[in-house]
Write a protein that holds these residues in place. Structure first.
Motif, PDB file in Angstrom:
ATOM      1  N   PHE A 270      61.470  28.141  30.766  1.00  0.00           N
ATOM      2  CA  PHE A 270      62.731  27.405  30.776  1.00  0.00           C
ATOM      3  C   PHE A 270      62.771  26.479  29.577  1.00  0.00           C
ATOM      4  N   GLY A 271      63.909  25.803  29.389  1.00  0.00           N
ATOM      5  CA  GLY A 271      64.057  24.888  28.272  1.00  0.00           C
ATOM      6  C   GLY A 271      64.698  23.585  28.704  1.00  0.00           C
ATOM      7  N   LEU A 272      64.529  22.558  27.885  1.00  0.00           N
ATOM      8  CA  LEU A 272      65.152  21.255  28.098  1.00  0.00           C
ATOM      9  C   LEU A 272      65.958  20.915  26.847  1.00  0.00           C
ATOM     10  N   VAL A 273      67.260  20.731  27.017  1.00  0.00           N
ATOM     11  CA  VAL A 273      68.152  20.544  25.865  1.00  0.00           C
ATOM     12  C   VAL A 273      69.055  19.339  26.093  1.00  0.00           C
ATOM     13  N   GLU A 274      69.764  18.931  25.036  1.00  0.00           N
ATOM     14  CA  GLU A 274      70.534  17.686  25.063  1.00  0.00           C
ATOM     15  C   GLU A 274      72.007  17.875  25.384  1.00  0.00           C
ATOM     16  N   ALA A 275      72.428  19.102  25.672  1.00  0.00           N
ATOM     17  CA  ALA A 275      73.829  19.373  26.017  1.00  0.00           C
ATOM     18  C   ALA A 275      73.865  20.626  26.883  1.00  0.00           C
ATOM     19  N   PRO A 276      74.888  20.775  27.738  1.00  0.00           N
ATOM     20  CA  PRO A 276      74.959  21.988  28.570  1.00  0.00           C
ATOM     21  C   PRO A 276      75.090  23.229  27.709  1.00  0.00           C
ATOM     22  N   VAL A 277      74.495  24.319  28.163  1.00  0.00           N
ATOM     23  CA  VAL A 277      74.521  25.583  27.429  1.00  0.00           C
ATOM     24  C   VAL A 277      75.477  26.548  28.123  1.00  0.00           C
ATOM     25  N   HIS A 278      76.390  27.113  27.360  1.00  0.00           N
ATOM     26  CA  HIS A 278      77.345  28.073  27.912  1.00  0.00           C
ATOM     27  C   HIS A 278      76.923  29.468  27.452  1.00  0.00           C
ATOM     28  N   HIS A 279      76.133  30.117  28.287  1.00  0.00           N
ATOM     29  CA  HIS A 279      75.581  31.441  27.980  1.00  0.00           C
ATOM     30  C   HIS A 279      75.677  32.281  29.248  1.00  0.00           C
TER      31      HIS A 279
END
Length: 301
Positions: free
Chosen positions: A145-154
């Motif tokens: 999994f990943g941790l990111v700074e904005a929601p991902v639309h995929h």
């Protein structure tokens, strides 16, 4: 034969992906094994669930009826694992995760120690990279999994909020604004700025809030755009301009008296950090435990 979750998961993935081969790749199974499990499920219900066409797989009426129940079973399993993760103190495992720059360099290092003491048998391999690279490695099953700074639309990803952060105005030590009380946004924006590059999560949050406050971004005096938080901090420290950063990323400089963090009246730059993973893949309990741990933490300031 009894109905089992594994078969429902396979059926859901085939229906979502539109082909046996794509589902097999996502599930780390051979295509014949996927086909066999679907046939077993059809034998159990005594009806066809999928119809092969020349280009893709289509659901029969029975398949369309089963699909929402299969989806609910996956969601229920995720919720079950999340609920039970708090009781599993002897978990073992190796987590492969990716994180964006701010999270990976300034947030997680202060949290991995406490997590490791609580769950000593879970090892974590962390890769710091941009969001596009994280998505690519999750899709290719190189990361859990990943941790990111904005929601991902995929279309293949689940994006869930994990932690909340807030950007603050950062100025060099001795700056005239440091001696003032409450700052007005208009007076702050009269100074030059050093910012992260366009497209970064930090820059995106800052620009969105300024636009909501009625600020024309074209009027900002941006003297530098830099590709890392470290470079931005160095430029601000050298007096080239002001910036907006997470307090977590300037803790060391604050302690040394090199930078100051200031409040702006009636303006907040709040943002969420998000976890992302494949819809078709259940996270291991150790990963659910780690994400549950993160949700319970306050960002170290």
């Amino acid at each position: 034969m009894a109905l089992n979750y594994h078969q429902l998961h396979i059926f859901y993935t085939v229906a979502q992906r539109g082909s046996f081969s794509a589902a097999a790749q996502a599930l780390h199974m051979t295509q014949p094994a996927v086909t066999m499990q679907i046939q077993s499920l059809e034998d159990y219900f005594g009806t066809k669930l999928l119809v092969r066409s020349t280009k893709r797989i289509d659901l029969t009426e029975a398949g369309k009826a089963l699909y929402p129940y299969a989806q609910k079973s996956i969601e229920l399993m995720r919720e079950t694992e999340k609920a039970m993760s708090q009781f599993t103190s002897m978990l073992e495992g190796r987590l492969l995760l990716g994180s964006s720059l701010t999270i990976g360099e300034y947030v997680l290092p202060r949290l991995l120690g406490p997590f490791g003491r609580q769950y000593p048998h879970i090892s974590i391999v962390l890769k710091v990279m941009n969001t596009t690279q994280i998505i690519d490695e999750i899709v290719s099953h190189q990361l859990n999994f990943g941790l990111v700074e904005a929601p991902v639309h995929h279309p293949d990803m689940i994006s869930e909020p994990v932690m909340e952060d807030e950007l603050k105005l950062v100025v060099p030590a001795g700056h005239p604004l440091s001696s003032k009380g409450k700052l007005r946004l208009e007076e702050v924006l009269s100074y030059p700025f050093v910012l992260r590059e366009k497209g970064s999560g930090t820059r995106q949050v800052m620009e969105e809030q300024l636009e909501r406050s009625g600020i024309d971004l074209g009027e900002l005096d941006i003297v530098m755009e830099l590709g890392s938080t470290g470079a931005v901090k160095s430029a601000v420290e050298a007096g080239f301009g002001l910036t907006f950063l997470s307090p977590s990323s300037v803790k060391h400089e604050l302690a040394l008296g090199l930078l100051n963090v200031l409040e702006i009246e009636n303006v907040t730059f709040k943002r969420q950090f998000y976890s992302i993973h494949l819809k078709s893949t259940l996270l291991p309990v150790s990963a659910v435990t780690f994400l549950t741990f993160l949700r319970e933490q306050k960002l170290p300031l």
